[in-house]
Design an enzyme around this catalytic site. Structure first.
Site, short mmCIF file in Angstrom:
data_model
loop_
_atom_site.label_atom_id
_atom_site.label_comp_id
_atom_site.label_asym_id
_atom_site.label_seq_id
_atom_site.Cartn_x
_atom_site.Cartn_y
_atom_site.Cartn_z
N LYS A 115 109.09 113.82 66.54
CA LYS A 115 108.74 115.21 66.91
C LYS A 115 109.82 115.80 67.81
O LYS A 115 110.10 117.00 67.75
CB LYS A 115 107.38 115.27 67.61
CG LYS A 115 106.24 114.81 66.73
CD LYS A 115 105.27 115.91 66.35
CE LYS A 115 104.57 115.54 65.07
NZ LYS A 115 103.27 116.05 64.83
N LYS A 197 106.63 110.89 54.80
CA LYS A 197 105.18 111.00 54.70
C LYS A 197 104.76 112.46 54.46
O LYS A 197 105.43 113.37 54.94
CB LYS A 197 104.50 110.36 55.93
CG LYS A 197 103.91 111.30 56.94
CD LYS A 197 103.24 110.55 58.06
CE LYS A 197 102.90 111.51 59.19
NZ LYS A 197 101.78 112.40 58.99
N LYS A 200 101.36 118.04 57.38
CA LYS A 200 100.93 119.44 57.32
C LYS A 200 101.99 120.38 57.87
O LYS A 200 101.98 121.57 57.60
CB LYS A 200 99.56 119.68 57.94
CG LYS A 200 99.32 119.18 59.33
CD LYS A 200 97.90 119.60 59.75
CE LYS A 200 97.10 118.50 60.41
NZ LYS A 200 97.61 118.09 61.72
P1 ATP Z 1 101.72 117.09 61.72
O1 ATP Z 1 102.51 117.44 60.50
O2 ATP Z 1 101.29 118.27 62.54
O3 ATP Z 1 102.30 115.96 62.51
P2 ATP Z 1 100.02 115.42 60.19
O4 ATP Z 1 99.82 116.01 58.83
O5 ATP Z 1 100.96 114.29 60.31
O6 ATP Z 1 100.36 116.55 61.20
P3 ATP Z 1 97.92 114.58 62.04
O7 ATP Z 1 97.05 115.64 62.60
O8 ATP Z 1 99.00 114.06 62.93
O9 ATP Z 1 98.57 115.00 60.66
O10 ATP Z 1 97.02 113.37 61.55
C1 ATP Z 1 95.63 113.38 61.38
C2 ATP Z 1 95.21 112.10 60.70
O11 ATP Z 1 95.73 112.05 59.37
C3 ATP Z 1 95.74 110.82 61.39
O12 ATP Z 1 94.76 109.82 61.35
C4 ATP Z 1 96.93 110.44 60.56
O13 ATP Z 1 97.21 109.05 60.62
C5 ATP Z 1 96.47 110.84 59.17
N1 ATP Z 1 97.60 111.16 58.30
C6 ATP Z 1 98.51 112.15 58.50
N2 ATP Z 1 99.41 112.19 57.49
C7 ATP Z 1 99.05 111.17 56.64
C8 ATP Z 1 99.59 110.70 55.40
N3 ATP Z 1 100.65 111.26 54.84
N4 ATP Z 1 98.97 109.66 54.79
C9 ATP Z 1 97.87 109.08 55.34
N5 ATP Z 1 97.31 109.48 56.50
C10 ATP Z 1 97.89 110.52 57.15
#
Ligand code: ATP
Ligand code: LTN
Length: 334
Positions: A115, A197, A200
């Site tokens: 980040k 990965k 969002k």
């Molecule tokens: P950001 O892009 O804002 O970092 P993010 O999409 O990575 O957000 P988070 O809010 O950080 O999502 O994660 C919420 C939950 O979703 C956590 O438990 C995280 O481990 C899970 N998660 C996020 N991205 C993935 C993915 N690509 N595959 C599986 N689990 C995920």
């Protein structure tokens, strides 16, 4: 353990529109596991401000996320679904725990490095101490289990280390939590770059399936998913695009890798991509339909926010008072 029942805690940041990885890696497991535990599901809006947010947008996204938790199948009568910022205990415990966390430990966190590199103009102290707030979230409710995607494993390890360190000094104050990382869907990759990965905050909308995407958009995004040039549906490290689609298909339908490879042994990529798209459309439809109904009932959501916020606050205070006493903070005069 709270009130003699095993406890589950998890949360998501209100930083954008949920994507398929959030659903398969986390939300779906929350729904599947929920019955066995006393559950707390938080919209962790305090974590969201480690990255600059527009206030009106943050408020909107936080409410949409809370509504989506319910739409996905979490019953607000049985589970405590609430905003992190409504329970001041998170910030209070976070301060205390920061005095039991080492700079060296925080320095090793890969999410911070990731980040920080993406937000070079705003590497704030909150971004650095983010895992301490996450530890406070979990320990405040004496959680036994924390269902998350595999990217959060390191944060669970530091939470356990902090809890054990604190317990080592003051006795058994905190339950040491276990992560729950599902066998399928724990790490869904980007449809445009299967070595990254799905996230969002990805700028390319074709890289992610959003939970509210309509069926045509979902099918189109899967059709455009980046794959390799041979035409064989086989799970392999050198085929990250197809392997990701096999994972998604498996998580959506419950089928194993072997079953999927067998089912599509004589199909080409086009047919397989369409099948994955259709499976995801079917998987998301009930949540999308319920969400459309729920948003119409403002009073009902408001009531859930109020009642559950108060319930979370009650349990948070219980742990916080215990911690404050152990540390040696003066007792309140009543
Ligand atoms: P950001 O892009 O804002 O970092 P993010 O999409 O990575 O957000 P988070 O809010 O950080 O999502 O994660 C919420 C939950 O979703 C956590 O438990 C995280 O481990 C899970 N998660 C996020 N991205 C993935 C993915 N690509 N595959 C599986 N689990 C995920
Ligand atoms: N760090 C997590 C979100 C999060 C969380 C938590 C998850 C904050 N507090 C407590 C589980 C338990 C993330 O970025 N996905």
């Amino acid at each position: 353990m709270l009130d003699g029942k095993k406890t589950l805690f998890s949360g998501m940041q209100a930083t954008g529109t949920l994507q398929l990885g959030n659903y398969l890696g986390a939300l779906k497991n929350w729904v599947d596991l929920g019955d066995e535990y006393q559950c707390f599901y938080s919209v962790v809006d305090m974590h969201s401000i480690t990255v600059r947010q527009n206030p009106a947008e943050l408020r909107k996204k936080a409410r949409a996320l809370l509504t989506l938790y319910i739409a996905a199948g979490l019953d607000p009568e049985k589970n405590c679904i609430y905003y992190q910022s409504h329970v001041s205990g998170h910030a209070e415990l976070s301060w205390i725990l920061s005095c039991f966390t080492y700079m060296g430990e925080l320095n090793r966190m890969t999410q911070f490095k990731d980040k920080a590199s993406k937000n070079a103009d705003n590497i704030n102290a909150g971004l650095f101490t983010y895992p301490v707030l996450m530890a406070a979230d979990i320990l405040l409710y004496q959680a036994d289990v924390v269902p998350v995607g595999s990217d959060q494993k390191q944060h669970l390890e530091i939470t356990r280390d902090i809890a054990e360190r604190f317990n080592g000094v003051y006795g058994d104050v905190f339950t040491v939590p276990e992560p729950y990382i599902g066998k399928t869907g724990a790490r869904i990759m980007s449809l445009q770059d299967p070595t990254k990965k799905m996230s969002k905050s990805d700028e390319n909308p074709n890289a992610s399936i959003y939970l509210m995407d309509d069926p045509d958009t979902i099918i189109r995004k899967f059709k455009r998913a980046v794959t390799d040039s041979d035409n064989e549906i086989r799970y392999s490290e050198d085929k990250p695009g197809i392997s990701n689609l096999i994972d998604i298909y498996g998580a959506a339908t419950g089928k194993s890798i072997e079953e999927t490879e067998k089912e599509f042994a004589s199909s080409g990529y086009g047919d397989f991509k369409l099948a994955v798209g259709e499976a995801v459309v079917d998987l998301l439809k009930p949540t999308q339909d319920r969400y459309a109904e729920l948003v119409k009932d403002k009073a009902c959501i408001d009531k859930i926010i109020k009642v559950n916020g108060e319930k979370a606050d009650y349990y948070a205070k219980k742990t916080l008072r215990k911690v404050q006493k152990k540390i040696g903070f003066p007792e309140r005069i009543r």
